[in-house]
Design a protein around this motif. Sequence first.
Motif, PDB file in Angstrom:
ATOM      1  N   ALA A 140       0.812  -1.217   0.000  1.00 28.82           N
ATOM      2  CA  ALA A 140       0.000   0.000   0.000  1.00 28.82           C
ATOM      3  C   ALA A 140       0.847   1.268   0.000  1.00 28.82           C
ATOM      4  N   ILE A 141       2.142   1.124  -0.192  1.00 32.51           N
ATOM      5  CA  ILE A 141       3.053   2.231   0.095  1.00 32.51           C
ATOM      6  C   ILE A 141       2.840   3.445  -0.826  1.00 32.51           C
ATOM      7  N   ARG A 142       2.505   3.191  -2.099  1.00 32.09           N
ATOM      8  CA  ARG A 142       2.228   4.290  -3.031  1.00 32.09           C
ATOM      9  C   ARG A 142       1.053   3.906  -3.928  1.00 32.09           C
ATOM     10  N   GLU A 143       0.478   4.919  -4.583  1.00 26.34           N
ATOM     11  CA  GLU A 143      -0.719   4.666  -5.385  1.00 26.34           C
ATOM     12  C   GLU A 143      -0.443   3.656  -6.500  1.00 26.34           C
ATOM     13  N   LEU A 158      20.118   3.319   4.029  1.00 29.29           N
ATOM     14  CA  LEU A 158      19.898   4.386   5.004  1.00 29.29           C
ATOM     15  C   LEU A 158      19.010   5.485   4.398  1.00 29.29           C
ATOM     16  N   PRO A 159      17.690   5.291   4.490  1.00 29.26           N
ATOM     17  CA  PRO A 159      16.782   6.253   3.852  1.00 29.26           C
ATOM     18  C   PRO A 159      16.983   7.695   4.322  1.00 29.26           C
ATOM     19  N   LEU A 160      17.125   8.584   3.360  1.00 31.75           N
ATOM     20  CA  LEU A 160      17.295  10.012   3.649  1.00 31.75           C
ATOM     21  C   LEU A 160      15.936  10.733   3.570  1.00 31.75           C
ATOM     22  N   GLN A 161      15.196  10.459   2.528  1.00 30.11           N
ATOM     23  CA  GLN A 161      13.859  11.030   2.225  1.00 30.11           C
ATOM     24  C   GLN A 161      13.919  12.467   1.717  1.00 30.11           C
ATOM     25  N   SER A 162      14.681  13.333   2.381  1.00 29.68           N
ATOM     26  CA  SER A 162      14.834  14.695   1.856  1.00 29.68           C
ATOM     27  C   SER A 162      16.105  15.310   2.435  1.00 29.68           C
ATOM     28  N   THR A 216       5.123  11.247   8.384  1.00 30.03           N
ATOM     29  CA  THR A 216       3.775  11.728   8.056  1.00 30.03           C
ATOM     30  C   THR A 216       3.243  11.233   6.715  1.00 30.03           C
ATOM     31  N   TYR A 217       4.139  10.788   5.818  1.00 28.86           N
ATOM     32  CA  TYR A 217       3.696  10.313   4.498  1.00 28.86           C
ATOM     33  C   TYR A 217       3.377   8.832   4.489  1.00 28.86           C
ATOM     34  N   CYS A 218       3.711   8.117   5.575  1.00 28.63           N
ATOM     35  CA  CYS A 218       3.820   6.660   5.470  1.00 28.63           C
ATOM     36  C   CYS A 218       2.619   5.922   6.070  1.00 28.63           C
ATOM     37  N   ILE A 219       2.156   4.929   5.355  1.00 26.23           N
ATOM     38  CA  ILE A 219       0.968   4.176   5.777  1.00 26.23           C
ATOM     39  C   ILE A 219       1.326   2.947   6.619  1.00 26.23           C
ATOM     40  N   THR A 231      14.075   6.210  -5.704  1.00 24.26           N
ATOM     41  CA  THR A 231      13.514   7.556  -5.682  1.00 24.26           C
ATOM     42  C   THR A 231      12.023   7.506  -6.013  1.00 24.26           C
ATOM     43  N   PHE A 232      11.253   8.329  -5.322  1.00 22.90           N
ATOM     44  CA  PHE A 232       9.796   8.259  -5.469  1.00 22.90           C
ATOM     45  C   PHE A 232       9.193   9.653  -5.530  1.00 22.90           C
ATOM     46  N   ALA A 233       8.057   9.734  -6.255  1.00 23.04           N
ATOM     47  CA  ALA A 233       7.270  10.968  -6.209  1.00 23.04           C
ATOM     48  C   ALA A 233       6.284  10.808  -5.066  1.00 23.04           C
ATOM     49  N   PHE A 234       6.081  11.866  -4.291  1.00 21.24           N
ATOM     50  CA  PHE A 234       5.146  11.782  -3.166  1.00 21.24           C
ATOM     51  C   PHE A 234       3.766  11.350  -3.649  1.00 21.24           C
ATOM     52  N   SER A 235       3.192  10.414  -2.885  1.00 17.72           N
ATOM     53  CA  SER A 235       1.877   9.891  -3.228  1.00 17.72           C
ATOM     54  C   SER A 235       1.046   9.872  -1.938  1.00 17.72           C
ATOM     55  N   PRO A 236      -0.016  10.698  -1.860  1.00 18.52           N
ATOM     56  CA  PRO A 236      -0.747  10.781  -0.581  1.00 18.52           C
ATOM     57  C   PRO A 236      -1.418   9.455  -0.216  1.00 18.52           C
ATOM     58  N   ARG A 237      -1.291   9.037   1.043  1.00 12.84           N
ATOM     59  CA  ARG A 237      -1.885   7.773   1.488  1.00 12.84           C
ATOM     60  C   ARG A 237      -3.008   8.030   2.475  1.00 12.84           C
ATOM     61  N   GLU A 238      -4.040   7.239   2.344  1.00  8.15           N
ATOM     62  CA  GLU A 238      -5.250   7.366   3.151  1.00  8.15           C
ATOM     63  C   GLU A 238      -4.939   7.581   4.642  1.00  8.15           C
ATOM     64  N   THR A 297      19.983   4.563  -0.489  1.00  6.39           N
ATOM     65  CA  THR A 297      19.001   5.394   0.215  1.00  6.39           C
ATOM     66  C   THR A 297      17.635   5.402  -0.477  1.00  6.39           C
ATOM     67  N   ASP A 298      16.652   5.987   0.212  1.00 11.78           N
ATOM     68  CA  ASP A 298      15.334   6.261  -0.386  1.00 11.78           C
ATOM     69  C   ASP A 298      15.115   7.766  -0.341  1.00 11.78           C
ATOM     70  N   ILE A 299      14.558   8.309  -1.403  1.00  7.71           N
ATOM     71  CA  ILE A 299      14.284   9.750  -1.437  1.00  7.71           C
ATOM     72  C   ILE A 299      12.892   9.988  -2.028  1.00  7.71           C
ATOM     73  N   ILE A 300      12.150  10.892  -1.398  1.00  6.06           N
ATOM     74  CA  ILE A 300      10.832  11.270  -1.926  1.00  6.06           C
ATOM     75  C   ILE A 300      10.936  12.695  -2.471  1.00  6.06           C
ATOM     76  N   VAL A 301      10.446  12.917  -3.676  1.00  9.16           N
ATOM     77  CA  VAL A 301      10.376  14.303  -4.182  1.00  9.16           C
ATOM     78  C   VAL A 301       8.914  14.728  -4.240  1.00  9.16           C
TER      79      VAL A 301
HETATM   80  N1  5AD Z   1       4.857   8.577  -1.249  1.00 10.79           N
HETATM   81  C1  5AD Z   1       6.041   8.354  -1.872  1.00 10.79           C
HETATM   82  N2  5AD Z   1       6.979   7.540  -1.374  1.00 10.79           N
HETATM   83  C2  5AD Z   1       6.737   6.929  -0.209  1.00 10.79           C
HETATM   84  N3  5AD Z   1       7.467   6.080   0.541  1.00 10.79           N
HETATM   85  C3  5AD Z   1       6.766   5.735   1.628  1.00 10.79           C
HETATM   86  N4  5AD Z   1       5.568   6.353   1.623  1.00 10.79           N
HETATM   87  C4  5AD Z   1       5.531   7.103   0.492  1.00 10.79           C
HETATM   88  C5  5AD Z   1       4.564   7.983  -0.062  1.00 10.79           C
HETATM   89  N5  5AD Z   1       3.398   8.212   0.544  1.00 10.79           N
HETATM   90  C6  5AD Z   1       8.840   5.666   0.169  1.00 10.79           C
HETATM   91  C7  5AD Z   1       9.846   6.084   1.244  1.00 10.79           C
HETATM   92  C8  5AD Z   1      10.183   4.795   1.919  1.00 10.79           C
HETATM   93  C9  5AD Z   1      10.054   3.818   0.786  1.00 10.79           C
HETATM   94  C10 5AD Z   1       9.901   2.385   1.187  1.00 10.79           C
HETATM   95  O1  5AD Z   1       8.897   4.254   0.105  1.00 10.79           O
HETATM   96  O2  5AD Z   1      10.977   6.631   0.586  1.00 10.79           O
HETATM   97  O3  5AD Z   1      11.471   4.776   2.481  1.00 10.79           O
END
Ligand code: 5AD
Length: 470
Positions: free
Chosen positions: A79-82, A293-297, A194-197, A364-371, A333-337
Motif C-alpha cells: 500500500a506504500i504508493r498509489e 539508510l533512507p534520507l527522504q529529503s 507523516t507520508y507513510c501508511i 527515488t519516489f514521487a510523493f503519493s498521498p496515502r489514506e 538510500t530512499d528519497i521522496i520528491v
Molecule cells: N509517497 C512516496 N513515497 C513513499 N514512501 C513511503 N511512503 C511514500 C509515499 N506516501 C517511500 C519512502 C520509503 C520507501 C519504502 O517508500 O521513501 O522509504
Amino acid sequence: MKKPDMKEARKRQNKDINYIKYDGIKEQFGKNKKYYVRTYGCQMNEHDSEKICGMLESVGFKPSDEIETSDIVILNTCAIRENAHDKVFGFLGVLKHIKDTTNPNILVGICGCMAQEEVVVNEILKKYKYVDFVCGTHNLDNLLSLIEQKIETNNRQIEVLSYEGDVVEDIPVIRESKYSAWVDIIYGCDKFCTYCIVPYTRGKQRSRKKEDIVNEVKDLKEKGYKEVTLLGQNVNAYGKDIYTDYNLANLLTDVAETGIERVRFVTSHPWDFTDEMVDVIASYDNVMPYIHLPLQSGSNKILKLMNRRYTKEEYLKLYNSIREKVKNSSITTDIIVGFPGETEEDFEETLDLVNECKYDGAFTFAFSPRENTPAALMKETVSEEVKMDRLHRLNEVVNKYSNEANKRLEGTIQKCLVTDISEKDKNKVCGYTENMKLVNIKGPKSLIGKIVDVRITDAKSFSLDGEYVK
Ligand code: 5AD
Ligand code: SF4
C-alpha cells in the motif's frame, strides 16, 4: 466479517505484546489442489508470501506457475504508493476475466497491506464481488481457516483486524532460496513519518524474542544457508519494546557469532542508528558492509514536515561515521520528491546532499498521498509535472554516482554468493557481492550456492560482469 478501521490502527497503548505459537490445521483440505501467489512490495511481504506458501502446503496445496489452472490465487499486496494499488487492481481485472471464462471456480484472495486499508476493503465489497476472501496482516496466521470457511460455506470471508498486533511464532515457511533466507526481527513501526501508511497497516513495533531469532539463524545455518537478512520496517528499533539492555547491536553480535557466513539487515532508520551499531557492523567480517539508510529529503524544513526526527546535519554525521568505520561500505538510500511544501530550493538541498553522499544507489519516489496519513491532509503544492521533472533530475545525479561506484570495482576481486543462473545470459550464473551488487559471472553452474572469488571485468549501470577466479 471484520473490516479495517484506520483510526483504530493509529492507536498505540502501553500493553504487553502477546507471543503466540502458530496453531495449524490438520485436515488436508488442499489435497489435489494448486495455488498461485503473487507478491507486491517490500522484502517483508516477500517473506510473508513464504509463510503463505508454507501454510497452504501444510494442508496439501501444491504450487503452480499457471494462474488459469490454479484452484486458488492469492495477491499479497503493498500500500506504500498509489501505483502499488493500481497494479493490484489491474491484476484483479485479469483474474475476473479468468473467473468469467476458463476457470469459474478459482478462488481469489487478498492479503498484505492493502487488505488493512478501509478504502480498499470498501471498494472490494462494493465493486469486486468476485474476490472470495480478504485477510489482514495481523491475522495472517488465520488464513487457512478463512479459506476453509469460504470453501465450506461459499460465503466470502473478510477478516481484517486493526489493532496493535501480536507476534506469531512457528508459522510454516517455504523459502524461495536455499542459500539466502529472510528472518523477521521486528514487526510494525511506531515512527509515524507523516507520508507513510506502514504504521497503520503493520501496527505497533513488536520485536521477536532474541532467542527465537538466534535459534532460527542457527537452524538455517545447519540447513546449509549462507546468508540471512534480518527484516523490519525499522530494524534499528529492535528490542526497544521488550528489553532494556538488548538492542540491534547486541542482536547483530549474537547472530554474527552463530558463524553464518553473511548477515544483512534492512531497513534502517537514521534516528535509531547508534554508534554502537556502527561499531558492531565494522567489527564482524560476516556482517555485510551494506547499509540502506533512507534520507527522504535533504531539506531540514521538509524533514520536519515528514516527522523524520533528524536534521540533514545529523544524517550526514551518521553517514560519514559509517563510511569512516565500515571498510568498503556501500550505502543506498530512499528519497521522496514533491512532498507538500517542497520548493525548488528544498529540492536543490536534496540534490546537494546526494552530491555530498555519492550513494551507491537510491530508490527515488514521487510523493503519493496515502489514506489517513497526516501528509495526505497537507495541501499538495507540487504539480505532477514538477514532481516528474524533479524525479528525473534526481535520477540523473543518483545514476551518475551509482555508475561511478560500479566503475570503481572494475578489475577488483569480489566475494560473491552465487544464487542462480543469470537472467541475462543462461550460460552464466549470478550472485551478489558483499556490498550487494549484482554480478553476472562467467563460471559453471556448480558454483550456485557457494561464496567464491570473482574478478569484476565490466561495470554496467545496474549490474556488474565478472569471471570466476576460485
Ligand atoms: N509517497 C512516496 N513515497 C513513499 N514512501 C513511503 N511512503 C511514500 C509515499 N506516501 C517511500 C519512502 C520509503 C520507501 C519504502 O517508500 O521513501 O522509504
Ligand atoms: Fe514508514 Fe517511517 Fe516507519 Fe519507515 S520509519 S515504515 S518510512 S513510518
